[in-house]
Design an enzyme around this catalytic site. Sequence first.
Site, PDB file in Angstrom:
ATOM      1  N   ASN A 181     -46.853  52.176  -2.922  1.00  0.00           N
ATOM      2  CA  ASN A 181     -46.840  51.610  -1.561  1.00  0.00           C
ATOM      3  C   ASN A 181     -47.192  50.023  -1.869  1.00  0.00           C
ATOM      4  OD1 ASN A 181     -46.927  51.648   1.559  1.00  0.00           O
ATOM      5  ND2 ASN A 181     -49.012  51.171   1.536  1.00  0.00           N
ATOM      6  N   ARG A 226     -37.868  45.303   6.702  1.00  0.00           N
ATOM      7  CA  ARG A 226     -38.470  45.678   5.540  1.00  0.00           C
ATOM      8  C   ARG A 226     -39.449  47.086   5.869  1.00  0.00           C
ATOM      9  NH1 ARG A 226     -42.723  45.827   8.163  1.00  0.00           N
ATOM     10  NH2 ARG A 226     -43.738  46.521   6.507  1.00  0.00           N
ATOM     11  N   ASP A 251     -43.760  53.982   0.298  1.00  0.00           N
ATOM     12  CA  ASP A 251     -42.451  53.599   0.046  1.00  0.00           C
ATOM     13  C   ASP A 251     -41.760  54.779  -0.692  1.00  0.00           C
ATOM     14  OD1 ASP A 251     -43.585  50.873   0.499  1.00  0.00           O
ATOM     15  OD2 ASP A 251     -41.298  50.475   0.446  1.00  0.00           O
TER      16      ASP A 251
HETATM   17  O1  MRU Z   1     -42.484  44.783   1.147  1.00  0.00           O
HETATM   18  P1  MRU Z   1     -42.259  45.688   2.341  1.00  0.00           P
HETATM   19  O2  MRU Z   1     -42.942  44.972   3.647  1.00  0.00           O
HETATM   20  O3  MRU Z   1     -40.997  46.520   2.509  1.00  0.00           O
HETATM   21  O4  MRU Z   1     -43.370  46.897   1.845  1.00  0.00           O
HETATM   22  C1  MRU Z   1     -43.624  47.896   3.148  1.00  0.00           C
HETATM   23  C2  MRU Z   1     -44.631  48.791   2.834  1.00  0.00           C
HETATM   24  O5  MRU Z   1     -45.350  48.741   1.461  1.00  0.00           O
HETATM   25  C3  MRU Z   1     -45.089  49.905   3.699  1.00  0.00           C
HETATM   26  O6  MRU Z   1     -46.354  50.182   3.661  1.00  0.00           O
HETATM   27  C4  MRU Z   1     -44.178  50.906   3.557  1.00  0.00           C
HETATM   28  O7  MRU Z   1     -42.859  50.853   3.349  1.00  0.00           O
HETATM   29  C5  MRU Z   1     -44.284  52.131   4.425  1.00  0.00           C
HETATM   30  S1  MRU Z   1     -43.394  51.671   5.806  1.00  0.00           S
HETATM   31  C6  MRU Z   1     -43.798  52.830   7.016  1.00  0.00           C
END
Ligand code: MRU
Length: 352
Positions: A253, A58, A243
Amino acid sequence: MASISGILSKAGSKVCPMKWESGVYYLLDQRVLPESEIWLPCKTHKDVFYAIRDMVVRGAPAIGITAAFGMVLALKEGHGRHDMLDYFFSAGKYLKQARPTAVNLRWAVDRMQAAVARAGTNLLEIAEQEALAIWEEDVRANIEIGRLGGELLPETVGLLTHCNAGALATGGYGTALGVARGAVSLGRRVTVYADETRPWLQGARLTCWELLQDGISVVLNVDNASGLLMRTGRVTAVVVGADRIAANGDVANKIGTYNVAVLAKENSIPFYVAAPVSTLDVTTPSGKEIPIEERNPEEVMEIAGRRVAPEGAGAANPVFDITPWRYVTAIITEKGILTPPYEPAIAKAVPE
Ligand code: MRU
């Protein structure tokens, strides 16, 4: 791989969530960290799809890199078929559906497709080189983000972060946690405050684990504590990942980022977003147009597999939110520090 682990160890980090060995892509299973360190092999693009959808991997850049290797695997699977290229392009369409919010997924698939479409021969070799380049560029970008972001921070800092935007969420080193690593390399005294990040606990499980691997001081807090920690002076700056960043600077995010940004403004604390340019999406005008993933309500109803909410209660589980650009002090990219007005700054940072 040798060169990427070499780049990371030179930068002082031991953590990397992926491996490419003898044509198999391995992922460190982030669902079971820190109790277990299990490497899951992905041998087909469908294995990659499920690994992304089910949170084995993730974090926006790590999802992008993983999708790139998924495309290499799709090309291998299609080898010898008369419709090899159709198979490859439909695998791309399929992979893009694994998760909707992180733009790096679409970006990496498009880049792999363009590289293969350009190449007349040696498709597999070219695809593999492109995926490795995406990975290495991400690591180098993160180290530069860390250097630029580290310079922004004062000598002593209580640095709040939300979710995990670290080595585990990228090809290595991290974006938000890259800033913490960069600041430590510059000799700053950094204590990272990690929001635990319900419901997947990326902060508690992943941020704490990876910072301890690299010897960086970390303090865990429940998500609801961030306001008090700012108000009482323990937290003096915030850095998060992203994201997707829309053309106007709105930031998608992890759910709860918006709350932290509003609290930071209320407490006159800088709120930084650290992200590579591959996370900037100039085709999406503002946060309103960014799709927000909703996951299974059971994730909210349960803690560590044990049901905590009574039968009959509903649950809302949007897993990202949008922080309007006006709360963002600066966006730290490998191409430089972007400040408002974001629209021209973002347009300039994105390659043609
Ligand atoms: O649901 P996830 O764990 O994929 O969410 C990840 C995030 O929100 C991170 O902060 C984002 O992807 C930035 S990663 C460098």
